[in-house]
Design a protein around this motif. Structure first.
Motif, PDB file in Angstrom:
ATOM      1  N   ALA A  21      30.300  33.039  18.196  1.00  0.00           N
ATOM      2  CA  ALA A  21      30.759  33.897  19.402  1.00  0.00           C
ATOM      3  C   ALA A  21      31.703  34.461  19.612  1.00  0.00           C
ATOM      4  O   ALA A  21      31.494  35.179  20.834  1.00  0.00           O
ATOM      5  CB  ALA A  21      30.695  32.308  21.403  1.00  0.00           C
ATOM      6  N   ALA A  53      34.835  34.525  28.251  1.00  0.00           N
ATOM      7  CA  ALA A  53      33.025  34.638  28.802  1.00  0.00           C
ATOM      8  C   ALA A  53      32.220  34.353  27.953  1.00  0.00           C
ATOM      9  O   ALA A  53      31.117  33.878  27.993  1.00  0.00           O
ATOM     10  CB  ALA A  53      33.095  36.444  29.348  1.00  0.00           C
ATOM     11  N   ASP A  56      32.351  30.592  27.259  1.00  0.00           N
ATOM     12  CA  ASP A  56      31.783  30.343  27.958  1.00  0.00           C
ATOM     13  C   ASP A  56      30.085  30.926  27.769  1.00  0.00           C
ATOM     14  O   ASP A  56      29.025  29.845  28.146  1.00  0.00           O
ATOM     15  CB  ASP A  56      31.633  31.029  28.967  1.00  0.00           C
ATOM     16  N   GLU A  57      29.747  31.888  27.493  1.00  0.00           N
ATOM     17  CA  GLU A  57      27.930  32.345  26.979  1.00  0.00           C
ATOM     18  C   GLU A  57      27.710  31.333  25.866  1.00  0.00           C
ATOM     19  O   GLU A  57      26.164  30.640  26.008  1.00  0.00           O
ATOM     20  CB  GLU A  57      28.185  33.916  26.931  1.00  0.00           C
TER      21      GLU A  57
END
Length: 72
Positions: A21, A53, A56-57
Motif C-alpha cells: 500500500a 490514507a 487505511d485503504e
C-alpha cells in the motif's frame, strides 16, 4: 522518517499488504513493519496524510502518525 501506530496487523500477509500500500504511493519508499509493536516506519517523499490514507485503504487503522528522527 514517519512512524505510524497501526492496529490490525498480525501476520506476514499484513506486512506485505501494508508495504504494498505504501509503495503504491511511493515506489521508492522504504518500509519497516514491527508486528509485535504495531509500528510501521516509512522513509518516503510522500506526505503523512497520503501515506495514512494508503494504509487505511489497505484495511489497517492508523492510530497515530508522526515524523521521527531517522536512526540511520
Amino acid at each position: 522518517m514517519i512512524e505510524f501506530h497501526v492496529e490490525g496487523m498480525s501476520c506476514q500477509h499484513c506486512v506485505s499488504a501494508v508495504t504494498q500500500a505504501v509503495q503504491a504511493v511511493d515506489a521508492d519508499a522504504q518500509v519497516d513493519v514491527d508486528l509485535a509493536g504495531g509500528r510501521v516506519r516509512v522513509a518516503s517523499s510522500a506526505d503523512i496524510g497520503t501515506l495514512t490514507a494508503a494504509i487505511d485503504e489497505a484495511g489497517y487503522a492508523v492510530q497515530e502518525a508522526k515524523t521521527v528522527a531517522d536512526p540511520g
